[in-house]
Scaffold this motif. Structure first.
Motif, PDB file in Angstrom:
ATOM      1  N   GLN A  17       0.821  -1.218   0.000  1.00  0.00           N
ATOM      2  CA  GLN A  17       0.000   0.000   0.000  1.00  0.00           C
ATOM      3  C   GLN A  17       0.855   1.269   0.000  1.00  0.00           C
ATOM      4  O   GLN A  17       0.599   2.182  -0.786  1.00  0.00           O
ATOM      5  CB  GLN A  17      -0.978  -0.041   1.190  1.00  0.00           C
TER       6      GLN A  17
ATOM      7  N   THR B  26      -4.708  -0.529  -3.899  1.00  0.00           N
ATOM      8  CA  THR B  26      -5.474   0.154  -2.865  1.00  0.00           C
ATOM      9  C   THR B  26      -6.632   0.891  -3.520  1.00  0.00           C
ATOM     10  O   THR B  26      -6.538   1.270  -4.697  1.00  0.00           O
ATOM     11  CB  THR B  26      -4.566   1.120  -2.070  1.00  0.00           C
TER      12      THR B  26
ATOM     13  N   ASP C  15      -6.422  -1.078   3.195  1.00  0.00           N
ATOM     14  CA  ASP C  15      -5.850  -2.415   2.978  1.00  0.00           C
ATOM     15  C   ASP C  15      -6.880  -3.415   2.456  1.00  0.00           C
ATOM     16  O   ASP C  15      -6.645  -4.631   2.496  1.00  0.00           O
ATOM     17  CB  ASP C  15      -5.247  -2.929   4.287  1.00  0.00           C
TER      18      ASP C  15
END
Length: 491
Positions: A182, A411, A432
């Protein structure tokens, strides 16, 4: 800005190997860059200037003596402050370990030293790796080099920010629910989570022991593969370490860089291409899928119906494991100790120490986990979450019978402004949403830059079967060969 800091790790290693640049010159260039931008980026919690220069001098001396050095010798690397470093502060982004200097190196740190890399210092992170923005660091947030008012992702935002800001060509992160991938996605860098057990957890301060996975951060896929190869492999000191060699991820990255994906079958995860992702993210993702198809990959839709339950399952499993792991921070053996005035019981000292030492997100997760593990609730919460984990694993197994790898956005959204989500933990957890399934399964995943949305980076995630890390590197390098790399505005 020195030309040396704009080089890839591969290029730097070649310059050092040929004698065109010394490791000391390279290290000084990066230390100068840190001095120039660190006040604005805050990627580091500790910069080890003396240690870095000593390591660089050692590389130069060994090269001058004719010693054969590894493929990353002389290349600077930043290390997430979750890995123990002998004599160098390790805080895990928490006040409870402020000033702690471990008496030993983590296995990955040992391997970095053995590879001849130069450790610049320790990078900022969400406290105990619990967060998606690096805002939960006890030492203040890191800033995204693309827009200093935005987050660089988390929990390893410091590592990703350091790489994106040219403070380091390589960095180490750890990925429990997306904490390498991420940050990579929102900073325009490459972040790879290896197969669970493919990189050692010895010396990694534990958050969730069945999920934590150290891995590489870089600006190119090949650089990430080289770092992965250097740190990976079996470690007898880690009971969960897989007794197999790392797949040849470097060869796979080089193969992918030729831009030929003929014979590769990729599955687009249906559950991650519907509602939930920003339009700009989906537009960049779809353009990249088209690009992969033009390189010869066969693209199919794959449904993984239980992926939608990954987020709630994760937020029962991970907090439960953290509730157990963080019990060791009691103010008795190491770290912070509060209230020990001779008039309080040990229990009172422990309570005061934890109250002062742990931040709000860590306390939240400890309470969630303790509740989920408590008598009368274990089966209803933790037990059920583990059953969901099994169903998610079955989804992956079924998918990989049809395709070589799965792809999705990394993401759902680009980097958001600092402070925008801290008041709503659930909105923070959604960062997430697409990365967590891979952690629950235990397979490898990589985020590679795939475009921009409103001038901010978007990442494409590639997920592969366990111990097939080479597949994701091949696909990632192929995409990089046609999409290119992404450079943030000058700081």
């Amino acid at each position: 800005m020195s030309e040396l800091i704009t080089k890839t790790a591969t290029e730097i290693a070649a310059l050092v190997a040929s004698g065109e640049a010394s490791a000391v010159e390279v290290t000084r260039a990066h230390l100068d860059r840190i001095s120039a931008v660190e006040e604005r980026v805050h990627a580091f919690l500790h910069v080890d200037t003396e240690g870095a220069l000593a390591a660089a001098r050692s590389v130069d001396e060994r090269r001058a003596a004719g010693e054969e050095l590894g493929p990353l010798a002389g290349v600077p690397v930043a290390v997430k402050d979750v890995l123990t470093t002998k004599g160098v502060p390790t805080t895990v982004g928490s006040k409870i370990l402020e000033g702690w200097r471990p008496p030993y190196d983590a296995t990955i740190v040992q391997r970095l030293r053995a590879a001849g890399t130069v450790m610049l210092g320790k990078t900022n992170m969400d406290e105990f790796a619990m967060g998606s923005s690096t805002e939960y660091s006890a030492y203040g947030p890191s800033h995204n080099p693309w827009d200093l008012d935005r987050i660089p992702g988390g929990s390893g935002g410091g590592s990703a920010a350091a790489v994106a800001a040219y403070e380091a060509p390589l960095a180490i992160g750890s990925d429990t629910g997306g904490s390498i991938r991420q940050p990579g996605a929102v900073t325009g860098t490459v972040g790879a989570k290896p197969t669970y057990g493919g990189t050692s957890r010895y010396g990694l301060v534990a958050f969730s022991s069945s999920l934590d996975t150290p891995g590489p951060c870089a600006r190119t896929v090949l650089d990430a593969a080289l770092l992965h190869a250097a740190i990976g492999g079996h470690d007898p000191r880690d009971s969960t370490s897989i007794p197999q060699p790392v797949p040849d991820v470097v060869a796979a990255a080089r193969l992918g860089a030729t831009g030929d994906l003929t014979g590769v079958k990729l599955g687009v995860v249906t559950e991650f291409t519907g509602e939930g992702a920003e339009p700009g993210v989906m537009a960049a993702f779809r353009e990249s899928v088209d690009a992969l198809a033009k390189l010869g990959a066969e693209i199919v839709e794959v449904s993984c119906p239980h992926f939608r339950y990954a987020l709630p399952a994760y937020y029962l499993i991970a907090p439960s494991e953290c509730s157990s792991n963080l019990a060791r921070f009691d103010g008795v053996r190491f770290g912070l100790r509060v209230g020990d005035d001779g008039n309080r019981s040990l229990e009172e000292v422990m309570s005061l120490t934890r109250e002062a030492g742990f931040g709000p997100e860590v306390k939240r997760r400890i309470m969630l986990g303790t509740y989920a593990l408590s008598s009368g609730y274990y089966d209803a919460y933790y037990g059920q979450a583990q059953k969901v984990r099994t169903l998610i694993t079955r989804d992956f197994t079924a998918a990989f019978e049809r395709v070589d790898a799965l792809i999705s956005p990394t993401t759902p959204f680009v980097a958001f402004p600092i402070g925008a989500r801290t008041a709503d933990p659930y909105q923070m957890y959604l960062a997430d949403l697409f990365t967590i399934p891979t952690n629950l399964y235990g397979g490898p995943g990589i985020s590679v830059p795939c475009g921009l949305s409103d001038g901010l980076p978007v990442g494409l995630q590639i997920m592969a079967p366990t111990m097939a890390d080479d597949r994701m590197y091949r696909v990632a390098a192929a995409l990089e060969s046609t999409v290119g790399t992404f450079t943030p505005p000058a700081l």
